[in-house]
Design a protein around this motif. Structure first.
Motif, mmCIF file in Angstrom:
data_model
loop_
_atom_site.group_PDB
_atom_site.id
_atom_site.type_symbol
_atom_site.label_atom_id
_atom_site.label_comp_id
_atom_site.label_asym_id
_atom_site.label_seq_id
_atom_site.Cartn_x
_atom_site.Cartn_y
_atom_site.Cartn_z
ATOM 1 N N GLY A 91 0.804 -1.204 0.000
ATOM 2 C CA GLY A 91 0.000 0.000 0.000
ATOM 3 C C GLY A 91 0.842 1.261 0.000
ATOM 4 O O GLY A 91 0.560 2.222 -0.726
ATOM 5 N N ALA A 92 1.898 1.261 0.805
ATOM 6 C CA ALA A 92 2.786 2.434 0.886
ATOM 7 C C ALA A 92 3.773 2.490 -0.267
ATOM 8 O O ALA A 92 4.453 3.512 -0.447
ATOM 9 C CB ALA A 92 3.551 2.410 2.214
ATOM 10 N N LYS A 93 3.873 1.408 -1.035
ATOM 11 C CA LYS A 93 4.861 1.285 -2.120
ATOM 12 C C LYS A 93 6.263 1.593 -1.592
ATOM 13 O O LYS A 93 6.986 2.451 -2.101
ATOM 14 C CB LYS A 93 4.477 2.175 -3.303
ATOM 15 C CG LYS A 93 3.237 1.680 -4.035
ATOM 16 C CD LYS A 93 2.958 2.452 -5.298
ATOM 17 C CE LYS A 93 2.424 3.837 -4.983
ATOM 18 N NZ LYS A 93 1.995 4.541 -6.222
ATOM 19 N N ARG A 94 6.589 0.863 -0.549
ATOM 20 C CA ARG A 94 7.879 1.044 0.136
ATOM 21 C C ARG A 94 8.578 -0.317 0.196
ATOM 22 O O ARG A 94 8.012 -1.295 0.652
ATOM 23 C CB ARG A 94 7.656 1.604 1.538
ATOM 24 C CG ARG A 94 8.936 1.939 2.298
ATOM 25 C CD ARG A 94 8.611 2.728 3.562
ATOM 26 N NE ARG A 94 8.086 4.055 3.217
ATOM 27 C CZ ARG A 94 6.910 4.509 3.642
ATOM 28 N NH1 ARG A 94 6.141 3.773 4.424
ATOM 29 N NH2 ARG A 94 6.515 5.720 3.280
ATOM 30 N N TYR A 95 9.814 -0.347 -0.264
ATOM 31 C CA TYR A 95 10.589 -1.589 -0.370
ATOM 32 C C TYR A 95 11.731 -1.541 0.627
ATOM 33 O O TYR A 95 12.629 -0.694 0.532
ATOM 34 C CB TYR A 95 11.119 -1.730 -1.801
ATOM 35 C CG TYR A 95 11.861 -3.015 -2.098
ATOM 36 C CD1 TYR A 95 11.176 -4.203 -2.350
ATOM 37 C CD2 TYR A 95 13.256 -3.031 -2.161
ATOM 38 C CE1 TYR A 95 11.859 -5.373 -2.647
ATOM 39 C CE2 TYR A 95 13.943 -4.196 -2.460
ATOM 40 C CZ TYR A 95 13.237 -5.370 -2.692
ATOM 41 O OH TYR A 95 13.924 -6.531 -2.992
ATOM 42 N N TYR A 96 11.699 -2.436 1.622
ATOM 43 C CA TYR A 96 12.721 -2.510 2.655
ATOM 44 C C TYR A 96 13.734 -3.600 2.298
ATOM 45 O O TYR A 96 13.378 -4.632 1.711
ATOM 46 C CB TYR A 96 12.097 -2.874 3.998
ATOM 47 C CG TYR A 96 11.155 -1.841 4.572
ATOM 48 C CD1 TYR A 96 11.583 -0.921 5.529
ATOM 49 C CD2 TYR A 96 9.823 -1.786 4.178
ATOM 50 C CE1 TYR A 96 10.716 0.018 6.074
ATOM 51 C CE2 TYR A 96 8.947 -0.852 4.707
ATOM 52 C CZ TYR A 96 9.404 0.048 5.656
ATOM 53 O OH TYR A 96 8.541 0.976 6.190
ATOM 54 N N PHE A 97 14.978 -3.374 2.699
ATOM 55 C CA PHE A 97 16.036 -4.338 2.390
ATOM 56 C C PHE A 97 16.966 -4.473 3.592
ATOM 57 O O PHE A 97 17.347 -3.476 4.212
ATOM 58 C CB PHE A 97 16.840 -3.866 1.173
ATOM 59 C CG PHE A 97 17.727 -4.908 0.574
ATOM 60 C CD1 PHE A 97 17.235 -5.817 -0.347
ATOM 61 C CD2 PHE A 97 19.066 -4.987 0.931
ATOM 62 C CE1 PHE A 97 18.066 -6.787 -0.903
ATOM 63 C CE2 PHE A 97 19.900 -5.946 0.377
ATOM 64 C CZ PHE A 97 19.401 -6.851 -0.548
#
Length: 347
Positions: free
Chosen positions: A287-293
């Motif tokens: 939903g937030a279009k956030r990609y964590y790595f």
């Protein structure tokens, strides 16, 4: 297409034993307390696959990387992806909120691509094709079920054959898993399919999981790092984890889930060369279009907001170089530098 078999305990045990040399990646879809969805995965491999992050804009001219007869397309959606030896896309999210994860599957059999008479695509481009072309899982299932291409699976730079299955999830919680078994495409499409690991093929994983549903996970769960055991443990943990309403806590819960199933860095097992350590983990907030790595070589987490990347048509592809295992934290979109895109794994 959905195939389902019920297995007895002996068959489950045999499958688990046959899986002792499978790769150890895991993927799940976590529903938050606000009806959002977060996808987590681990990348487990025998050695560092030299992963970088890339931003690819919409409007890119693409080809399948399989030489003469390769399929061509123009990307409809921009994306942020994780590469594999910089010859393949194995993970990522597009600006429509579609998440794609490719995991190793030793049983993959793509058939005779050249004899198929279809356009060709390298397995290294399969994930990118999905991210470039589709906004939802349903859209991808409809298009890919028509089999617009045949997959070519070359040898990876480390000498291993490139074999994998693909999972997709979108911001509605829809999910699908694509596998080629005995030369045939099998698609498992349902929001219920929230967990995927490696071997055996997904229909057999479902059967194993069905057996373990009769066991109280608070009393006993299978404990090895083998694929079938991880599928069971992740399924139980995912169902047991509260649906958090606050985004930071929901993301933290997703990280706790994928860490709980990860394999220690440096682990090796004599006689079982494909038992692999977790090299990195990713979390996608759809939903937030956030990609964590999170790299296993680094003590910190960073993330990329897709809205802060330049994904407009005509923008240059850009790379976040992770080759030196930098210690990064916080939002990292400004660290991407323009770079020529890598060619997909060739024959």
């Amino acid at each position: 297409m959905k195939r389902f078999h019920r297995l007895g305990l002996a068959a489950c045990a045999a499958l688990a034993l046959s899986n002792l040399q499978a790769e150890a990646c895991t993927r799940f879809v976590y529903e938050t307390g606000t009806g959002g969805y977060i996808v987590g995965r681990s990348m487990d491999w025998m050695a560092d696959p030299e992963t970088d992050l890339w931003s690819f804009p919409r409007g890119m001219a693409r080809n399948g990387g399989a030489g003469d007869g390769s399929i061509t397309w123009t990307s409809k959606y921009g994306s942020v992806i994780a590469s594999f030896y910089n010859v393949a896309t194995v993970d990522g999210m597009n600006e429509a909120g579609l998440m794609a994860n490719t995991l190793y599957l030793a049983e993959s059999d793509y058939g005779d691509a050249k004899a198929s008479g279809k356009k060709l695509i390298s397995v290294g481009a399969w994930t990118q094709y999905a991210l470039d072309n589709f906004a939802t899982v349903a859209e991808a299932v409809e298009a890919l079920s028509k089999e617009p291409f045949a997959i070519v699976a070359p040898v990876l730079p480390d000498g291993n054959k490139a074999t994998g299955h693909l999972s997709l999830a979108d911001k509605t919680g829809d999910s699908a898993i694509f596998e080629y078994v005995d030369g045939k495409l099998v698609i498992h499409h349902s929001p219920k399919y929230t967990v995927m690991t490696n071997s055996p093929p997904f229909d057999q994983q479902l059967a194993i999981s069905t057996y373990w549903k009769n066991i109280d996970g608070l009393d006993f769960l299978p404990g090895t790092i083998n694929s079938a055991d991880r599928f069971v443990r992740m399924s139980w943990a995912l169902n047991a984890t509260p649906k958090q309403k606050e985004e930071p806590l929901a993301v933290a819960s997703a990280f706790s889930l994928i860490r709980s199933i990860s394999v220690p860095l440096g682990l090796a097992s004599p006689g079982k060369p494909n038992i692999a350590a977790t090299i990195w983990r990713s979390i996608g907030d759809l939903g937030a279009k956030r990609y964590y790595f999170e790299s296993a070589y680094s003590p910190s987490i960073f993330w990329v907001d897709l809205d802060k990347l330049n994904l407009a048509a005509g923008a240059k592809p850009a790379r976040l170089d992770l080759s030196t295992h930098p210690v990064l934290s916080g939002e990292a979109s400004a660290r991407f530098a323009p770079s020529e895109p890598f060619p997909f794994l060739a024959q």
